[in-house]
Enzyme design. Sequence first.
Site, short mmCIF file in Angstrom:
data_model
loop_
_atom_site.label_atom_id
_atom_site.label_comp_id
_atom_site.label_asym_id
_atom_site.label_seq_id
_atom_site.Cartn_x
_atom_site.Cartn_y
_atom_site.Cartn_z
N SER A 1 -11.81 -13.95 40.38
CA SER A 1 -11.70 -12.50 40.27
C SER A 1 -12.56 -11.89 39.18
O SER A 1 -12.96 -10.74 39.26
CB SER A 1 -10.24 -12.11 40.06
N LYS B 1 -12.36 -5.42 39.81
CA LYS B 1 -11.76 -4.11 39.61
C LYS B 1 -12.71 -2.95 39.88
O LYS B 1 -12.28 -1.86 40.24
CB LYS B 1 -11.20 -4.00 38.19
N GLU C 1 -4.46 3.50 33.60
CA GLU C 1 -3.78 2.62 32.66
C GLU C 1 -4.61 1.34 32.59
O GLU C 1 -5.34 1.03 33.51
CB GLU C 1 -2.36 2.31 33.14
C1 LIG Z 1 -6.96 -7.32 36.27
C2 LIG Z 1 -7.40 -8.65 36.66
C3 LIG Z 1 -6.62 -9.45 37.49
C4 LIG Z 1 -5.25 -9.08 37.95
O1 LIG Z 1 -5.17 -7.96 38.76
P1 LIG Z 1 -4.87 -8.04 40.31
O2 LIG Z 1 -4.60 -6.63 40.68
O3 LIG Z 1 -3.68 -8.93 40.49
O4 LIG Z 1 -6.07 -8.59 40.96
C5 LIG Z 1 -7.14 -10.67 37.89
N1 LIG Z 1 -8.36 -11.09 37.47
C6 LIG Z 1 -9.13 -10.35 36.65
C7 LIG Z 1 -10.45 -10.88 36.24
C8 LIG Z 1 -8.68 -9.10 36.22
O5 LIG Z 1 -9.45 -8.38 35.42
#
Ligand SMILES: *Cc1c(COP(=O)(O)O)cnc(C)c1O
Length: 392
Positions: free
Chosen positions: A372, A84, A106
Amino acid sequence: MKKSYFGEFGGQFIPEIAMFALEELENAYFSIAKSAEFRDEFEYLLKDYAGRPTPLYHAKRLSEHYGHEIYLKREDLNHTGAHKINNALGQALLAKKMGKKKIIAETGAGQHGVATATAAALLGLKCDVYMGAVDAQRQELNKFRMKLLGADVVEIHDGLKTLKEATTAAIQAWVNEIEDVFYVIGSAVGPYPYPLMVKDFQSVIGKETKTQLEEKNLKADYIIACVGGGSNAIGIFSAFLDDKSVNLIGVEAGGLGVETPYHAATLTKGRAGIIHGMKTIVLQDKFGRIEPVHSISAGLDYPGIGPEHSHLHTSKRANYHAITDDECINALKLTTKLEGIIPAIESSHALAYLEKLCPTLSGKKTIVVNVSGRGDKDMNTVMEYKKGTIYG
Ligand SMILES: *Cc1c(COP(=O)(O)O)cnc(C)c1O
């Protein structure tokens, strides 16, 4: 096809009063954010501040376990612990260049709020973060982090008190103060140009992955990413969309199972509708009312999805599957035990899909999973899950 659409999805479904702000944003995005000067500064921040490039790591023990070559794109190693920050830095930098004094955001899990508050601190901008009261309680540590970073956390007590309500409140606040405020959206969702811009700022994940595969003389057969709004997925998919030999797989939150009402599997169970300024696939009842969602992971707990994913789904360029809470926790444990990497529960959905995919493949395939984020933020959730108290 109109430029603001991906196939039949996207557009700008917002009150007239916000239209000029979107136009202003569109102009700024295509002039300022596309300039060489902006890109130099953005790349510098991604490198020296966020810690990029993140490694493409060969997970040897997971590979042995599954009988295929598994590579992990380590977005968990970014500053603040997830992908993010890429997007938050991009949008906050654009806000600053546009002369905005305040950014708002948000947040669900608190990850986007923390990333935005971090970017605000770095760039000297004021920051308000809108958060559902239930999420604020679930993610108390992140709430504290945001405050420490100098942001104001505005708790929302409407509806289910989670991400959907926080997003609605943030859009409202933006409309109220539209001249001075920049709305930093946390995923590849919302009205045009947000989905396009967020994809752009997250496309660094895909570009790096492509280069790293080339350096290792590899070709990916599969790329797997979890999908909430879809920003980490579209970020890694972006570099491979034109190469049809690469299978793209998005993994949604199946919660307690897609046959129950307790899930957030938008593409598996939803249909076209309007949410948060965009036409996309939405979980809704027969009257078109948006349905409550459930997932063990706050970051995937969203009834909509970015419009480009709806398009990739209907055009079949990417395939989307649901993973349950149980399957997610098992994958988190397995990755931790075999690799010494504790993935976020969101990312664990993507890892869990290996369990389904690998046995169906012949030969040795090269599979990239986008990790992610890191799981530190989720340790309370995992502990409660083990005790069986998470569903109250
Ligand atoms: C917020 C988040 C997501 C989901 O958000 P996407 O916009 O779908 O990528 C996935 N993994 C982590 C670690 C997050 O913090």
